[in-house]
Design an enzyme around this catalytic site. Structure first.
Site, mmCIF file in Angstrom:
data_model
loop_
_atom_site.group_PDB
_atom_site.id
_atom_site.type_symbol
_atom_site.label_atom_id
_atom_site.label_comp_id
_atom_site.label_asym_id
_atom_site.label_seq_id
_atom_site.Cartn_x
_atom_site.Cartn_y
_atom_site.Cartn_z
ATOM 1 N N ASP A 1 0.773 -1.226 0.000
ATOM 2 C CA ASP A 1 0.000 0.000 0.000
ATOM 3 C C ASP A 1 0.819 1.298 0.000
ATOM 4 O O ASP A 1 0.285 2.350 0.309
ATOM 5 C CB ASP A 1 -0.995 0.014 1.157
ATOM 6 C CG ASP A 1 -0.318 -0.008 2.519
ATOM 7 O OD1 ASP A 1 -1.042 -0.034 3.519
ATOM 8 O OD2 ASP A 1 0.922 -0.003 2.576
ATOM 9 N N ALA A 2 2.069 1.261 -0.374
ATOM 10 C CA ALA A 2 2.838 2.501 -0.516
ATOM 11 C C ALA A 2 2.295 3.271 -1.715
ATOM 12 O O ALA A 2 1.890 2.696 -2.712
ATOM 13 C CB ALA A 2 4.319 2.185 -0.700
ATOM 14 N N CYS A 3 2.276 4.603 -1.641
ATOM 15 C CA CYS A 3 1.656 5.391 -2.705
ATOM 16 C C CYS A 3 2.579 5.608 -3.891
ATOM 17 O O CYS A 3 2.127 5.943 -4.973
ATOM 18 C CB CYS A 3 1.179 6.733 -2.160
ATOM 19 S SG CYS A 3 2.514 7.808 -1.634
ATOM 20 N N GLY A 4 3.856 5.483 -3.736
ATOM 21 C CA GLY A 4 4.784 5.656 -4.849
ATOM 22 C C GLY A 4 5.379 7.048 -4.889
ATOM 23 O O GLY A 4 4.699 8.034 -4.672
ATOM 24 N N ARG B 1 -0.580 4.417 -9.356
ATOM 25 C CA ARG B 1 -0.462 4.493 -7.896
ATOM 26 C C ARG B 1 -1.266 5.648 -7.322
ATOM 27 O O ARG B 1 -1.182 5.952 -6.148
ATOM 28 C CB ARG B 1 1.000 4.641 -7.498
ATOM 29 C CG ARG B 1 1.920 3.562 -8.037
ATOM 30 C CD ARG B 1 1.637 2.241 -7.391
ATOM 31 N NE ARG B 1 1.974 2.296 -5.998
ATOM 32 C CZ ARG B 1 2.514 1.328 -5.309
ATOM 33 N NH1 ARG B 1 2.773 0.193 -5.889
ATOM 34 N NH2 ARG B 1 2.777 1.467 -4.042
#
Length: 114
Positions: free
Chosen positions: A17-20, A49
């Site tokens: 779930d990292a947004c990038g 993302r």
């Protein structure tokens, strides 16, 4: 280095779930469109993302930060600028309502606000 699964506050279930984030820079600080073009490619590649600037109310932080293009500002402004590095540039997101927008213009132009 990725910690072992479920160690401390780390939980491997949330690894997805990292947004990038993308970062492009010329390490010699040479200004040029090639850096901007590369940054635009990064934004396009991060669209999946959520880096789309899609929130009309608050913004989501998708964008590009560049150094001030002093030569460009000197070419397009109708007034003298201080020495490069001695001035700042601001960006204002104004209301779509004409009366609110005019009120904001007046506040920005008010010398007491400087």
């Amino acid at each position: 280095m990725v910690p072992a699964a479920n160690q401390g506050l780390y939980d491997s279930r949330f690894e997805h779930d990292a947004c990038g984030v993308g970062f492009v820079a010329d390490l010699r600080a040479n200004a040029g469109h090639d850096v901007v073009a590369a940054a635009l490619r990064v934004l396009c590649n991060l669209e999946h993302r959520g880096a789309a600037g899609a929130d009309p109310d608050t913004g989501d932080g998708a964008g590009i930060l560049t150094q001030l293009p002093d030569a460009f500002f000197r070419a397009v402004t109708g007034f003298a600028l201080p020495a490069a590095g001695s001035y700042a540039v601001g960006l204002a997101f104004l209301s779509k309502d004409p009366s609110e927008r005019e009120r904001a213009f007046a506040q920005i132009a008010d010398p007491r606000c400087r």
